[in-house]
Design a protein around this motif. Structure first.
Motif, mmCIF file in Angstrom:
data_model
loop_
_atom_site.group_PDB
_atom_site.id
_atom_site.type_symbol
_atom_site.label_atom_id
_atom_site.label_comp_id
_atom_site.label_asym_id
_atom_site.label_seq_id
_atom_site.Cartn_x
_atom_site.Cartn_y
_atom_site.Cartn_z
ATOM 1 N N GLY A 1 -0.307 -9.211 1.056
ATOM 2 C CA GLY A 1 -1.349 -9.266 2.088
ATOM 3 C C GLY A 1 -0.752 -9.294 3.487
ATOM 4 O O GLY A 1 -1.230 -8.606 4.400
ATOM 5 N N LYS A 2 0.299 -10.084 3.671
ATOM 6 C CA LYS A 2 0.983 -10.134 4.972
ATOM 7 C C LYS A 2 1.607 -8.777 5.296
ATOM 8 O O LYS A 2 1.544 -8.320 6.433
ATOM 9 N N THR A 3 2.209 -8.145 4.298
ATOM 10 C CA THR A 3 2.842 -6.838 4.506
ATOM 11 C C THR A 3 1.801 -5.801 4.915
ATOM 12 O O THR A 3 2.028 -5.005 5.835
ATOM 13 N N ALA A 4 0.648 -5.804 4.276
ATOM 14 C CA ALA A 4 -0.424 -4.867 4.633
ATOM 15 C C ALA A 4 -0.928 -5.119 6.053
ATOM 16 O O ALA A 4 -1.176 -4.174 6.807
ATOM 17 N N ALA A 5 -1.070 -6.382 6.433
ATOM 18 C CA ALA A 5 -1.518 -6.707 7.797
ATOM 19 C C ALA A 5 -0.496 -6.241 8.827
ATOM 20 O O ALA A 5 -0.863 -5.717 9.890
ATOM 21 N N GLU B 1 2.973 -1.603 -9.323
ATOM 22 C CA GLU B 1 1.733 -1.891 -8.603
ATOM 23 C C GLU B 1 1.628 -1.064 -7.317
ATOM 24 O O GLU B 1 1.344 -1.583 -6.252
ATOM 25 N N VAL B 2 1.874 0.236 -7.439
ATOM 26 C CA VAL B 2 1.767 1.141 -6.287
ATOM 27 C C VAL B 2 0.281 1.416 -6.051
ATOM 28 O O VAL B 2 -0.404 1.900 -6.951
ATOM 29 N N VAL B 3 -0.191 1.061 -4.856
ATOM 30 C CA VAL B 3 -1.611 1.230 -4.529
ATOM 31 C C VAL B 3 -1.751 1.801 -3.121
ATOM 32 O O VAL B 3 -0.903 1.559 -2.256
ATOM 33 N N PRO B 4 -2.828 2.552 -2.865
ATOM 34 C CA PRO B 4 -3.065 3.034 -1.504
ATOM 35 C C PRO B 4 -3.505 1.889 -0.600
ATOM 36 O O PRO B 4 -4.169 0.955 -1.047
ATOM 37 N N LEU B 5 -3.108 1.962 0.654
ATOM 38 C CA LEU B 5 -3.578 1.031 1.681
ATOM 39 C C LEU B 5 -4.594 1.798 2.516
ATOM 40 O O LEU B 5 -4.227 2.708 3.259
ATOM 41 N N LYS B 6 -5.845 1.451 2.374
ATOM 42 C CA LYS B 6 -6.910 2.196 3.047
ATOM 43 C C LYS B 6 -6.965 1.858 4.533
ATOM 44 O O LYS B 6 -6.755 0.718 4.935
ATOM 45 N N ALA B 7 -7.259 2.893 5.324
ATOM 46 C CA ALA B 7 -7.477 2.773 6.768
ATOM 47 C C ALA B 7 -6.236 2.289 7.523
ATOM 48 O O ALA B 7 -6.344 1.659 8.569
ATOM 49 N N ILE B 8 -5.057 2.588 6.982
ATOM 50 C CA ILE B 8 -3.809 2.263 7.687
ATOM 51 C C ILE B 8 -3.054 3.561 7.901
ATOM 52 O O ILE B 8 -2.575 4.173 6.948
ATOM 53 N N GLY B 9 -2.993 4.012 9.146
ATOM 54 C CA GLY B 9 -2.321 5.266 9.472
ATOM 55 C C GLY B 9 -3.046 6.442 8.852
ATOM 56 O O GLY B 9 -4.224 6.366 8.494
ATOM 57 N N ASN B 10 -2.348 7.558 8.726
ATOM 58 C CA ASN B 10 -2.922 8.746 8.103
ATOM 59 C C ASN B 10 -2.908 8.627 6.587
ATOM 60 O O ASN B 10 -3.756 9.178 5.906
ATOM 61 N N GLU B 11 -1.938 7.947 6.054
ATOM 62 C CA GLU B 11 -1.855 7.660 4.628
ATOM 63 C C GLU B 11 -0.807 6.571 4.471
ATOM 64 O O GLU B 11 0.193 6.548 5.163
ATOM 65 N N ALA B 12 -1.068 5.640 3.587
ATOM 66 C CA ALA B 12 -0.126 4.540 3.371
ATOM 67 C C ALA B 12 -0.268 4.031 1.943
ATOM 68 O O ALA B 12 -1.337 4.120 1.339
ATOM 69 N N ILE B 13 0.839 3.502 1.419
ATOM 70 C CA ILE B 13 0.843 2.898 0.095
ATOM 71 C C ILE B 13 1.584 1.569 0.156
ATOM 72 O O ILE B 13 2.368 1.318 1.081
ATOM 73 N N ALA B 14 1.333 0.730 -0.829
ATOM 74 C CA ALA B 14 2.066 -0.525 -0.985
ATOM 75 C C ALA B 14 2.659 -0.544 -2.384
ATOM 76 O O ALA B 14 2.104 0.051 -3.313
#
Length: 149
Positions: free
Chosen positions: A135-139, A82-95
């Protein structure tokens, strides 16, 4: 007078440069213990917050060049699902999800300029929901990226 000054310095609380213990404790569900490890002669560091069955680790390191991020992120989430991009976090981020069996492990990997961050939230709490932990990790990733800007 000098020895007293050293005693006072040794008694200062340990603090993480990118997150305080209260914020980490909120994500972990209560008061957390913190350990901070700093690299010698480098701005890199690791903060580890622990509470009962849960662990939150934040690693910040420096890349020689921003184009090194993709291989770094691929390596960090290697074997993940379940590798997905995290939008609007840093220059580029994934979860990504790395847990197996009863362990829930969610990770966020990102970059701000030439600094990378890896946030690893793991728990063995049988009632933990991986989507809530993600969700907590993304926040938390959003907060760390904001600090690094």
């Amino acid at each position: 007078m000098m020895p007293l000054m050293f005693l006072f310095a040794a008694a200062l609380p340990v603090s993480c440069p990118v997150m305080n213990a209260a914020t980490a404790g909120g994500a972990l569900g209560g008061e957390a213990q913190v350990t901070v490890t700093r690299a010698e002669k480098s701005p890199d560091f690791t903060c580890r917050f622990t509470r009962a069955e849960s662990d939150l680790t934040i690693e910040v390191s420096t890349l020689a060049a921003p184009d090194q991020f993709a291989p770094f992120a691929d390596h960090a989430c290697q074997g993940g699902r379940e590798v997905v991009p995290l939008k609007a976090i840093g220059n580029e981020a994934i979860a990504c999800s790395l847990g197996k069996g009863s362990q829930v492990v969610e990770m966020a990997v990102g970059r701000v300029r030439n600094q990378t961050f890896v946030i690893r939230f793991s728990t063995t709490d049988s009632g933990a929901d991986s989507k809530v932990i993600r969700g907590k990790t993304a926040a938390l990733a959003e907060q760390v990226a904001g600090y690094l800007f």
